[in-house]
Structure formats: C-alpha cells, structure tokens
Design a protein around this motif. Structure first.
Motif, mmCIF file in Angstrom:
data_model
loop_
_atom_site.group_PDB
_atom_site.id
_atom_site.type_symbol
_atom_site.label_atom_id
_atom_site.label_comp_id
_atom_site.label_asym_id
_atom_site.label_seq_id
_atom_site.Cartn_x
_atom_site.Cartn_y
_atom_site.Cartn_z
ATOM 1 N N CYS A 52 -4.425 4.638 5.041
ATOM 2 C CA CYS A 52 -4.546 4.983 3.844
ATOM 3 C C CYS A 52 -5.520 4.820 2.296
ATOM 4 O O CYS A 52 -5.317 5.290 1.351
ATOM 5 C CB CYS A 52 -2.641 4.674 2.705
ATOM 6 S SG CYS A 52 -2.179 2.940 2.321
ATOM 7 N N LEU B 62 -6.180 -3.468 -2.811
ATOM 8 C CA LEU B 62 -4.895 -4.090 -3.122
ATOM 9 C C LEU B 62 -5.453 -5.898 -3.662
ATOM 10 O O LEU B 62 -4.541 -5.657 -4.572
ATOM 11 C CB LEU B 62 -4.173 -4.503 -1.590
ATOM 12 C CG LEU B 62 -3.506 -3.294 -1.189
ATOM 13 C CD1 LEU B 62 -3.123 -3.673 0.873
ATOM 14 C CD2 LEU B 62 -2.311 -2.925 -1.833
ATOM 15 N N SER C 217 -0.199 -0.969 -7.000
ATOM 16 C CA SER C 217 0.163 -1.787 -5.466
ATOM 17 C C SER C 217 1.632 -2.182 -6.176
ATOM 18 O O SER C 217 2.335 -2.333 -5.094
ATOM 19 C CB SER C 217 -0.230 -2.484 -4.911
ATOM 20 O OG SER C 217 -1.088 -4.107 -5.206
ATOM 21 N N THR D 128 -3.621 -5.800 -7.043
ATOM 22 C CA THR D 128 -3.753 -4.099 -8.017
ATOM 23 C C THR D 128 -2.482 -4.308 -8.937
ATOM 24 O O THR D 128 -1.527 -4.338 -8.014
ATOM 25 C CB THR D 128 -4.647 -3.461 -7.378
ATOM 26 O OG1 THR D 128 -3.990 -3.053 -6.023
ATOM 27 C CG2 THR D 128 -5.597 -3.290 -7.101
ATOM 28 N N THR E 140 -12.728 1.619 -6.479
ATOM 29 C CA THR E 140 -11.693 1.911 -6.539
ATOM 30 C C THR E 140 -12.165 4.115 -6.639
ATOM 31 O O THR E 140 -10.887 4.252 -6.407
ATOM 32 C CB THR E 140 -10.944 1.943 -7.466
ATOM 33 O OG1 THR E 140 -12.039 1.983 -8.671
ATOM 34 C CG2 THR E 140 -10.596 -0.074 -7.792
ATOM 35 N N THR F 291 -5.269 2.472 0.009
ATOM 36 C CA THR F 291 -4.915 2.176 -0.886
ATOM 37 C C THR F 291 -5.833 0.916 -1.181
ATOM 38 O O THR F 291 -5.719 -0.533 -0.457
ATOM 39 C CB THR F 291 -3.662 1.420 -1.109
ATOM 40 O OG1 THR F 291 -2.507 2.821 -0.374
ATOM 41 C CG2 THR F 291 -3.342 0.693 -2.249
ATOM 42 N N CYS G 119 0.389 -0.875 -0.036
ATOM 43 C CA CYS G 119 0.077 -0.399 -0.276
ATOM 44 C C CYS G 119 0.620 1.748 -0.231
ATOM 45 O O CYS G 119 2.064 0.748 0.565
ATOM 46 C CB CYS G 119 -0.673 0.043 1.293
ATOM 47 S SG CYS G 119 0.023 0.212 2.800
ATOM 48 N N GLN G 120 0.346 2.447 -0.120
ATOM 49 C CA GLN G 120 1.017 3.624 -0.453
ATOM 50 C C GLN G 120 1.872 3.936 1.218
ATOM 51 O O GLN G 120 2.649 4.683 0.894
ATOM 52 C CB GLN G 120 0.124 5.029 -0.212
ATOM 53 C CG GLN G 120 0.684 6.404 -1.099
ATOM 54 C CD GLN G 120 0.195 7.237 -1.435
ATOM 55 O OE1 GLN G 120 -1.903 6.831 -0.937
ATOM 56 N NE2 GLN G 120 -0.362 8.247 -1.580
ATOM 57 N N CYS G 121 0.673 3.553 2.118
ATOM 58 C CA CYS G 121 1.683 4.353 3.263
ATOM 59 C C CYS G 121 3.013 3.111 4.092
ATOM 60 O O CYS G 121 3.272 3.603 4.738
ATOM 61 C CB CYS G 121 0.750 4.273 4.140
ATOM 62 S SG CYS G 121 0.135 2.876 4.883
ATOM 63 N N PHE H 18 -7.786 -4.130 1.105
ATOM 64 C CA PHE H 18 -7.103 -2.748 1.231
ATOM 65 C C PHE H 18 -6.383 -2.476 2.806
ATOM 66 O O PHE H 18 -6.784 -3.353 3.547
ATOM 67 C CB PHE H 18 -8.590 -1.793 1.055
ATOM 68 C CG PHE H 18 -9.240 -2.332 2.219
ATOM 69 C CD1 PHE H 18 -9.862 -1.213 2.846
ATOM 70 C CD2 PHE H 18 -9.616 -2.812 2.337
ATOM 71 C CE1 PHE H 18 -10.555 -0.527 4.560
ATOM 72 C CE2 PHE H 18 -11.090 -3.454 4.045
ATOM 73 C CZ PHE H 18 -10.583 -1.669 4.314
ATOM 74 N N CYS H 19 -6.047 -1.083 2.713
ATOM 75 C CA CYS H 19 -5.225 -0.634 3.765
ATOM 76 C C CYS H 19 -6.890 0.659 4.419
ATOM 77 O O CYS H 19 -6.851 0.992 3.199
ATOM 78 C CB CYS H 19 -3.655 -0.356 2.938
ATOM 79 S SG CYS H 19 -2.972 0.706 5.159
#
Length: 147
Positions: free
Chosen positions: A75, A79, A95, A92, A37, A77, A9-11, A71-72
């Motif tokens: 953040c 996934l 990711s 994804t 999304t 995201t 994920c982003q974070c 997902f996270c």
C-alpha cells in the motif's frame, strides 16, 4: 509511563507493537523525508529498537548510506526511519492505531522547512463526512466511511 501501542500500514499487511514511554514526537522537514513521503514534513516518534516488535515485518529501502526506511510495498505506507548502528529508530506518528497521544516537541531538518505549511489553522476546514460526493462513493463501495 510505558504503554504498549499498536500500529501498521494502511492495508494491514504490516503490523507492529511498540512500548512507548512518553508522548513526545517531532517533525522532520529534511529533503530526504520530504522525498520519502511526498509531504512537506513527517511526524515521527523516536523509540528504542528493542521496544518495537513486528507482527509482520515491513519492507525496507536503503535510502542513504547511513539509514533505511521501513514501508509497506503493498500500500506504500511509510513506517520507519532506521539509522544503521544506532539503538533507536523512528516510527511514523500516522501509522499508530491511536496517533492522538503524541505531541510535537521539536523540529528537525529545518533547512528545508516549508513554513507556510506548518500553521494552516487559519485556512477553511471541512470534515470528510460533510463532503456528500465522497460520502456517497464510500457508501456505495463499502457501506461506511473508512477509519
């Protein structure tokens, strides 16, 4: 050729390792993916569930009676798409730490396809590092542009 690839994920809270056997990916345009999304489509890589190892598990949301999405929660995201009672799952493309390997090979959910958004290559384009206001904000906060 099989290759282990990493992503998350982003974070950085959720991380995974996946054994990828080819470069094939696809775009899903169905309304459920659009809603999940916030985009007009999502790019997925389809893998065997046994080829994905989570260093830290994603949160999961039962998005329908037949599947859940990873997902996270920190953040946001997206996934995964994971159908119940199926040996395969989708990760994804965005990711992956190196998403450039994958090439789209098909479309799914075309009943909700926004064709105007698929080929945007004729639109004006700019690089992030050429947007001086954005560059200055990043430099003030972290001293560099994000990955």
């Amino acid at each position: 050729m099989a290759e282990e690839m990493t992503g998350g994920c982003q974070c950085g809270r959720v991380r995974y390792r996946a054994v990828v056997h080819d470069d094939e990916a696809y775009l899903c345009h169905c309304r459920m993916c659009q809603r999940a999304t916030g985009g007009v489509s999502i790019a997925f890589v389809n893998l065997f569930k046994t080829d994905v190892r989570w260093d830290s598990e994603p949160d999961r949301y039962a998005s329908s009676p037949i599947a859940e999405r990873g997902f996270c929660s920190a953040c946001g995201t997206p996934l995964t798409y994971e159908a119940y009672e199926h040996d395969r799952m989708d990760l994804t493309v965005g990711s992956f730490d190196y998403p450039f390997r994958f090439k789209p090979t098909e479309h799914s959910g075309c009943e909700s396809w926004h064709r105007d958004w698929l080929d945007t290559s004729q639109l004006p384009a700019s690089r992030t590092d050429q947007n001086q206001g954005l560059v200055q904000r990043w430099m003030r906060k972290i001293g560099r542009l994000p990955d």
